[in-house]
Motif scaffolding. Sequence first.
Motif, PDB file in Angstrom:
ATOM      1  N   PHE A 298      82.293  23.202  97.674  1.00 41.55           N
ATOM      2  CA  PHE A 298      81.173  23.331  98.603  1.00 41.55           C
ATOM      3  C   PHE A 298      81.425  24.319  99.731  1.00 41.55           C
ATOM      4  N   ALA A 299      82.563  24.210 100.394  1.00 43.25           N
ATOM      5  CA  ALA A 299      82.786  25.043 101.573  1.00 43.25           C
ATOM      6  C   ALA A 299      82.636  26.528 101.244  1.00 43.25           C
ATOM      7  N   GLU A 300      83.290  26.955 100.183  1.00 45.31           N
ATOM      8  CA  GLU A 300      83.233  28.372  99.820  1.00 45.31           C
ATOM      9  C   GLU A 300      81.848  28.759  99.297  1.00 45.31           C
ATOM     10  N   ALA A 301      81.266  27.904  98.455  1.00 47.58           N
ATOM     11  CA  ALA A 301      79.972  28.232  97.855  1.00 47.58           C
ATOM     12  C   ALA A 301      78.861  28.276  98.906  1.00 47.58           C
ATOM     13  N   VAL A 302      78.876  27.339  99.844  1.00 42.59           N
ATOM     14  CA  VAL A 302      77.841  27.342 100.891  1.00 42.59           C
ATOM     15  C   VAL A 302      77.976  28.583 101.763  1.00 42.59           C
ATOM     16  N   GLU A 303      79.201  28.952 102.087  1.00 41.81           N
ATOM     17  CA  GLU A 303      79.411  30.147 102.913  1.00 41.81           C
ATOM     18  C   GLU A 303      78.849  31.392 102.230  1.00 41.81           C
ATOM     19  N   VAL A 304      79.131  31.534 100.946  1.00 48.52           N
ATOM     20  CA  VAL A 304      78.627  32.687 100.198  1.00 48.52           C
ATOM     21  C   VAL A 304      77.102  32.666 100.133  1.00 48.52           C
ATOM     22  N   ALA A 305      76.530  31.494  99.876  1.00 52.60           N
ATOM     23  CA  ALA A 305      75.080  31.383  99.758  1.00 52.60           C
ATOM     24  C   ALA A 305      74.390  31.675 101.083  1.00 52.60           C
TER      25      ALA A 305
END
Length: 461
Positions: free
Chosen positions: A243-250
Amino acid sequence: MSDRDEFGPVLDEAVLLAGRWLEGVRDGPIPPTADVDEVKDALGRELPDRGPDPVTVLRSLARGAEPGLMRIHSPRFHGWVMGGAQPVALGADWLTSAWDQNNGLRSVTPGVAGAEELAAAWLVDLLGLPSGSEVGFVTGATLANVTGMLAGRDEVLRRAGWDAAADGLAGGPRVRVLVGAERHGSVDSASAIAGLGHGRAVEVDDQGRMRVDALRAALDDGEGPALVVLQAGNIHSGAFDPFAEAVEVAHAAGAWVHVDGAFGLWAAAAPGLRSLMAGAEQADSWATDAHKTLNVPYDCGIVAVADPAALHRTMAQHAAYLASSDTVADPSDRVPELSRRARGVPVYATLAQLGRAGVADLVQQLADAATVIADGIRGIPGGEILNEVVYTQVCAAFGDDERTRAIGAALLADGTALASPSTWHGRAVLRFSVSNWLTDAAEAARTVAAVERAVAAVTVS
């Protein structure tokens, strides 16, 4: 005739019939013994000119329907992802039906609106969501996904200068939807209902977790408003997206992030499992189901949105005849329905009875029971666990596909435990989903023993 004379005999009979059915929760056979046509025959296919008294109708209903009922609330029912009903939740659900309140407007039905608002605040706290997040109670996880994704759709269009509520979707910017390659089918349904199509599938790893590099590439391969759907709890592996990485990218791409956490969102409530949800609190909306892990009776989906205004703009409806609040959001401002039962009341009762520690213990107990099942199957000759058991899902195979399916059929015939037959990564599997509040280590061991009998039966044959 008094009100007690009118309702009393019927409710007393319902208690007796329900009690008789619930006596078999722990040890009764799980599969139904009658099919739909047999049930219809038993119930009576012709509508009478005038029917018998209510008590007779209830007795006939129980007698005709019970052979066709699945004991979903058995502690060894591991099919699909279905919980049972805790006693306090069942009692509160009966009260909710007896009260028969339409919880659309808080000033009209303050008794149930107050209970739901407390439940909502407690859920935000327990699930580690941002303070001030708005919570709505819908029919199930599918409609929770619909609601969160609709709010996201309208918000990203608003940022792009398009008012979907006023002008619809035609003629506006296209909203890109990016989903994991192993998302649940309800995400596709929700996206289609939102008028966005099924979206673009983003590559995942061997456990079904979305690859952040693939998400970044998919977002870069296009422009305009975007909605990213992440997953808390893969239906086969139980895995959680990063989540942390994916939300940041999104968010860097301006996308709205929705988390489908039908059963997995509850991991945030257990200290020993909370790390699985790290970073999910940075998303924009979340969906879960109180029936799956909290064990509230059907139907009770939950949607949460970090920005209340975004949710209200999409969902709120007002009319002169409604006693709507001008200062505080009404229940109907959070969900697609104006008329609905107060389905959040059993959630309130369950949380009030369990408390913070009780919810944590429940979620951890389910995950621990899944580990017992996985370890037990590994000890059965030919048994193989195909997933990393990080939460409540276990995917097992027993050699080739034909043998795995045969063992699944033998397990169903035994009736002591039930697992869902499925296919994952090109192999036939038996999927054990641990979702019931009664499933502890002892019941998990009984499931393993039932699998051993099924394996022996197939081996002998």
